[in-house]
Design a protein around this motif. Structure first.
Motif, PDB file in Angstrom:
ATOM      1  N   ILE A  29       0.840  -1.132   0.052  1.00 46.44           N
ATOM      2  CA  ILE A  29      -0.066   0.020   0.183  1.00 46.44           C
ATOM      3  C   ILE A  29       0.820   1.126  -0.027  1.00 46.44           C
ATOM      4  O   ILE A  29       1.828   1.106   0.510  1.00 46.44           O
ATOM      5  CB  ILE A  29      -0.920  -0.193   1.444  1.00 46.44           C
ATOM      6  N   GLY A  30       0.466   2.142  -0.619  1.00 49.39           N
ATOM      7  CA  GLY A  30       1.249   3.588  -0.767  1.00 49.39           C
ATOM      8  C   GLY A  30       0.423   4.429  -1.322  1.00 49.39           C
ATOM      9  O   GLY A  30      -0.634   4.390  -1.613  1.00 49.39           O
ATOM     10  N   THR A  31       1.069   5.723  -1.224  1.00 50.44           N
ATOM     11  CA  THR A  31       0.558   6.859  -1.898  1.00 50.44           C
ATOM     12  C   THR A  31       1.762   7.930  -2.248  1.00 50.44           C
ATOM     13  O   THR A  31       2.777   7.697  -2.020  1.00 50.44           O
ATOM     14  CB  THR A  31      -0.215   7.681  -0.930  1.00 50.44           C
ATOM     15  N   GLN A  32       1.419   8.734  -3.060  1.00 48.45           N
ATOM     16  CA  GLN A  32       2.423   9.733  -3.693  1.00 48.45           C
ATOM     17  C   GLN A  32       1.568  11.176  -3.821  1.00 48.45           C
ATOM     18  O   GLN A  32       0.318  11.122  -4.042  1.00 48.45           O
ATOM     19  CB  GLN A  32       2.984   9.156  -4.979  1.00 48.45           C
ATOM     20  N   SER A  33       2.485  12.168  -3.773  1.00 49.00           N
ATOM     21  CA  SER A  33       1.942  13.608  -4.085  1.00 49.00           C
ATOM     22  C   SER A  33       2.753  14.280  -5.009  1.00 49.00           C
ATOM     23  O   SER A  33       3.845  14.319  -5.240  1.00 49.00           O
ATOM     24  CB  SER A  33       1.819  14.243  -2.582  1.00 49.00           C
ATOM     25  N   THR A  34       2.141  14.848  -6.124  1.00 46.21           N
ATOM     26  CA  THR A  34       2.931  15.722  -7.103  1.00 46.21           C
ATOM     27  C   THR A  34       2.546  17.191  -6.552  1.00 46.21           C
ATOM     28  O   THR A  34       1.413  17.472  -6.433  1.00 46.21           O
ATOM     29  CB  THR A  34       2.317  15.380  -8.549  1.00 46.21           C
ATOM     30  N   PHE A  35       3.574  18.010  -6.372  1.00 43.52           N
ATOM     31  CA  PHE A  35       3.453  19.223  -5.912  1.00 43.52           C
ATOM     32  C   PHE A  35       2.746  20.192  -7.208  1.00 43.52           C
ATOM     33  O   PHE A  35       3.205  20.092  -8.248  1.00 43.52           O
ATOM     34  CB  PHE A  35       4.809  19.888  -5.538  1.00 43.52           C
ATOM     35  N   ARG A  36       2.425  21.316  -6.464  1.00 37.89           N
ATOM     36  CA  ARG A  36       1.583  22.343  -7.439  1.00 37.89           C
ATOM     37  C   ARG A  36       2.798  23.060  -8.253  1.00 37.89           C
ATOM     38  O   ARG A  36       2.762  23.356  -9.454  1.00 37.89           O
ATOM     39  CB  ARG A  36       0.721  23.135  -6.523  1.00 37.89           C
ATOM     40  N   VAL A  62      10.646   4.780  -0.298  1.00 40.73           N
ATOM     41  CA  VAL A  62      10.549   6.120  -0.727  1.00 40.73           C
ATOM     42  C   VAL A  62      10.758   6.753  -1.824  1.00 40.73           C
ATOM     43  O   VAL A  62      12.001   6.321  -2.309  1.00 40.73           O
ATOM     44  CB  VAL A  62      10.976   7.179   0.614  1.00 40.73           C
ATOM     45  N   THR A  63      10.138   7.145  -2.753  1.00 39.90           N
ATOM     46  CA  THR A  63      10.303   7.827  -4.240  1.00 39.90           C
ATOM     47  C   THR A  63      10.425   9.369  -4.295  1.00 39.90           C
ATOM     48  O   THR A  63       9.479   9.885  -3.805  1.00 39.90           O
ATOM     49  CB  THR A  63       9.530   7.050  -5.268  1.00 39.90           C
ATOM     50  N   VAL A  64      11.510   9.709  -5.108  1.00 38.93           N
ATOM     51  CA  VAL A  64      11.631  11.198  -5.388  1.00 38.93           C
ATOM     52  C   VAL A  64      11.636  11.144  -6.733  1.00 38.93           C
ATOM     53  O   VAL A  64      12.648  10.499  -7.324  1.00 38.93           O
ATOM     54  CB  VAL A  64      12.681  11.811  -4.671  1.00 38.93           C
ATOM     55  N   ARG A  65      11.013  12.073  -7.363  1.00 36.86           N
ATOM     56  CA  ARG A  65      10.837  12.516  -8.602  1.00 36.86           C
ATOM     57  C   ARG A  65      11.231  13.996  -8.882  1.00 36.86           C
ATOM     58  O   ARG A  65      10.677  14.945  -8.238  1.00 36.86           O
ATOM     59  CB  ARG A  65       9.490  12.532  -9.399  1.00 36.86           C
ATOM     60  N   TYR A  66      12.435  14.182  -9.544  1.00 34.96           N
ATOM     61  CA  TYR A  66      13.057  15.533  -9.729  1.00 34.96           C
ATOM     62  C   TYR A  66      12.481  16.477 -10.758  1.00 34.96           C
ATOM     63  O   TYR A  66      11.548  15.599 -11.614  1.00 34.96           O
ATOM     64  CB  TYR A  66      14.646  15.559  -9.780  1.00 34.96           C
ATOM     65  N   SER A  67      12.713  17.567 -10.850  1.00 34.80           N
ATOM     66  CA  SER A  67      12.124  18.528 -12.034  1.00 34.80           C
ATOM     67  C   SER A  67      12.325  17.963 -13.213  1.00 34.80           C
ATOM     68  O   SER A  67      11.637  18.115 -14.176  1.00 34.80           O
ATOM     69  CB  SER A  67      12.553  19.846 -11.602  1.00 34.80           C
ATOM     70  N   ASN A  68      13.562  17.159 -13.435  1.00 36.20           N
ATOM     71  CA  ASN A  68      13.897  16.832 -14.846  1.00 36.20           C
ATOM     72  C   ASN A  68      13.028  15.394 -15.125  1.00 36.20           C
ATOM     73  O   ASN A  68      13.472  14.582 -15.841  1.00 36.20           O
ATOM     74  CB  ASN A  68      15.357  16.571 -14.889  1.00 36.20           C
ATOM     75  N   LYS A  89      20.849  15.269  -4.742  1.00 37.87           N
ATOM     76  CA  LYS A  89      21.331  16.040  -5.830  1.00 37.87           C
ATOM     77  C   LYS A  89      20.852  17.731  -5.679  1.00 37.87           C
ATOM     78  O   LYS A  89      21.176  18.363  -6.302  1.00 37.87           O
ATOM     79  CB  LYS A  89      20.361  15.655  -7.102  1.00 37.87           C
ATOM     80  N   ARG A  90      20.061  17.795  -4.648  1.00 35.44           N
ATOM     81  CA  ARG A  90      19.711  19.336  -4.390  1.00 35.44           C
ATOM     82  C   ARG A  90      18.878  19.731  -5.364  1.00 35.44           C
ATOM     83  O   ARG A  90      18.972  21.073  -5.655  1.00 35.44           O
ATOM     84  CB  ARG A  90      20.673  20.039  -3.798  1.00 35.44           C
ATOM     85  N   MET A  91      18.142  19.262  -6.037  1.00 38.29           N
ATOM     86  CA  MET A  91      17.355  19.700  -7.402  1.00 38.29           C
ATOM     87  C   MET A  91      16.177  19.850  -6.938  1.00 38.29           C
ATOM     88  O   MET A  91      15.481  19.235  -5.867  1.00 38.29           O
ATOM     89  CB  MET A  91      17.549  18.886  -8.644  1.00 38.29           C
ATOM     90  N   LEU A  92      15.454  20.579  -7.914  1.00 36.83           N
ATOM     91  CA  LEU A  92      13.885  21.021  -7.364  1.00 36.83           C
ATOM     92  C   LEU A  92      13.005  19.552  -7.541  1.00 36.83           C
ATOM     93  O   LEU A  92      13.593  18.587  -8.307  1.00 36.83           O
ATOM     94  CB  LEU A  92      13.294  21.908  -8.375  1.00 36.83           C
ATOM     95  N   ILE A  93      12.270  19.195  -6.803  1.00 40.35           N
ATOM     96  CA  ILE A  93      11.689  17.969  -6.286  1.00 40.35           C
ATOM     97  C   ILE A  93       9.877  18.121  -7.017  1.00 40.35           C
ATOM     98  O   ILE A  93       9.509  19.372  -6.489  1.00 40.35           O
ATOM     99  CB  ILE A  93      11.309  17.289  -5.091  1.00 40.35           C
ATOM    100  N   ARG A  94       9.711  17.268  -7.775  1.00 40.59           N
ATOM    101  CA  ARG A  94       8.561  17.229  -8.661  1.00 40.59           C
ATOM    102  C   ARG A  94       7.279  16.500  -7.766  1.00 40.59           C
ATOM    103  O   ARG A  94       6.085  16.817  -7.704  1.00 40.59           O
ATOM    104  CB  ARG A  94       8.588  16.932 -10.097  1.00 40.59           C
ATOM    105  N   LEU A  95       7.665  15.318  -7.371  1.00 38.75           N
ATOM    106  CA  LEU A  95       6.931  14.479  -6.521  1.00 38.75           C
ATOM    107  C   LEU A  95       7.477  13.444  -5.469  1.00 38.75           C
ATOM    108  O   LEU A  95       8.859  13.447  -5.546  1.00 38.75           O
ATOM    109  CB  LEU A  95       6.258  13.368  -7.532  1.00 38.75           C
ATOM    110  N   VAL A  96       6.659  13.231  -4.682  1.00 39.31           N
ATOM    111  CA  VAL A  96       7.293  12.325  -3.454  1.00 39.31           C
ATOM    112  C   VAL A  96       6.333  11.087  -3.200  1.00 39.31           C
ATOM    113  O   VAL A  96       5.018  11.470  -3.371  1.00 39.31           O
ATOM    114  CB  VAL A  96       7.627  13.109  -2.196  1.00 39.31           C
TER     115      VAL A  96
END
Length: 383
Positions: free
Chosen positions: A242-249, A285-291, A324-331
């Motif tokens: 079970i899981g969930t994710q959130s894409t930032f505005r 835990v998953t992180v999606r960067y801005s790229n 990477k200290r890049m902008l994050i799009r999703l976690v």
């Protein structure tokens, strides 16, 4: 074709792990759980059970019943590792396996009797587990999950029992209805008030009467009393997560706000975990960067459903994955390696208080909705 279902269950699992670590405990009354009067018994040896001690009993009562027992706080990390040891041995040697809880497995050997004597194979498999892990285990072999589990319960500790289809009713009939898996205390009292105390008596009840008294659950119990259970063995590799994710505005590097969000997300899926009476042994835990690059980190943990433990691990994984200290799009957060069971309280230093807190919060959610309560640290998230 007659089904052949093996139920394998560890004997006093937590105690057995402690005895493996310290053989001097063998043959002694051992109680695992909180050592204070507010503690709760998580497990106990068969020697302690002879004095009336059982799991979920208060430690204070256990001390009164068995004052000479050896009390051990317990270590869920060690028990989880031992559980994985056993699962690894079994899943490599059988065609279909379900991990039903931290210390029990169902194995479907239907059709394999063309190649193996199933009874002999189960005996050899049990011997393999004992030899490689040093932990005792028992098994029941029968035509479905319900009867095989009841076989195991009747032959423990350190036993084996095989009940074929022609013997099922004769095996079940004299047993107490308490022996039926899934029959709770309230249902037992209700049936007892009706004069139904043995499985034979229950098996003779009319379906309409059982439906009137207990609803659909009554019909399920009636089937089990007759030795009927069509539920499948669920393959181990198909255990759901079970899981969930959130894409930032807007893409962000606001680490504090992301940690607040992680806390809220974990609390939500941990609540779902507890409602399904499940425990998890892996956090991802998953992180999606801005790229649009996805980076994932996961960790195996002791089986738990506690918010505090899962939140702590999720934040730790986020720190590891965000390099990477890049902008994050999703976690995203996911809990996996799920097994049935309840939190073994008193096996973490803070678990008694945290478990009580989780129970209180869950009751509020059940009454007023899942969003009725949250931690203050998760409020005012602007992502």
């Amino acid at each position: 074709m007659e089904r052949q279902i093996i139920h394998m269950d560890q004997d006093a699992f937590f105690v057995s792990v402690e005895v493996r670590k310290d053989p001097r405990l063998a043959g002694k009354p051992v109680i695992i759980g909180g050592t204070s009067d507010r503690g709760v018994v998580s497990s106990c040896s068969y020697e302690a059970r002879k004095f009336g001690v059982h799991s979920a009993m208060s430690s204070r009562m256990a001390k009164m019943l068995c004052p000479h027992a050896v009390f051990i706080k317990g270590n869920m990390d060690e028990y989880s590792k031992a559980s994985h040891e056993i699962t690894d041995i079994l899943k490599e040697r059988v065609p279909l396996i379900e991990k039903a809880s931290i210390d029990e497995h169902y194995i479907d050997m239907t059709g394999m009797d063309r190649f193996h004597n199933t009874r002999l194979y189960a005996h050899e498999l049990r011997g393999k587990v004992i030899k490689e892990t040093g932990l005792p285990i028992s098994f029941g072999l029968s035509v479905n999950k319900t009867v095989s589990k009841m076989c195991t319960n009747e032959c423990k500790p350190n036993g084996e029992l095989n009940i074929g289809q022609p013997e099922v009713r004769n095996f079940l009939n004299p047993l107490s209805i308490k022996k039926i898996p899934g029959l709770g205390e309230k249902t037992f009292l209700k049936l007892s008030d009706m004069g139904i105390k043995k499985i034979y008596t229950l098996s003779q009840m009319h379906p309409d009467q059982m439906n009137t008294v207990l609803g659909k659950n009554g019909l399920v119990l009636l089937q089990k009393a007759k030795g009927i259970d069509l539920s499948p063995v669920i393959p181990f590799h198909e255990q759901k997560s079970i899981g969930t994710q959130s894409t930032f505005r807007a893409d962000t590097i606001d680490v504090d706000s992301i940690n607040h969000l992680l806390t809220s997300m974990v609390m939500g899926i941990a609540y779902e975990l507890r409602q399904k009476r499940k425990l998890a042994a892996c956090v991802t835990v998953t992180v999606r960067y801005s790229n649009f690059e996805d980076v994932t980190k996961q960790a195996v943990i002791p089986y738990t459903s506690l918010d505090s433990v899962l939140i702590r691990k999720a934040k730790e994984l986020f720190r590891q994955v965000y390099q990477k200290r890049m902008l994050i799009r999703l976690v995203g957060v996911r809990l996996s390696n799920l097994v049935s069971g309840f939190e073994q309280i008193d096996l973490y230093s803070d678990s008694t208080e945290q478990y009580s807190l989780c129970q209180a919060m869950d009751k509020i959610r059940q009454r007023f909705g899942e969003n009725a309560i949250s931690l203050a640290s998760t409020m005012d998230i602007s992502l």
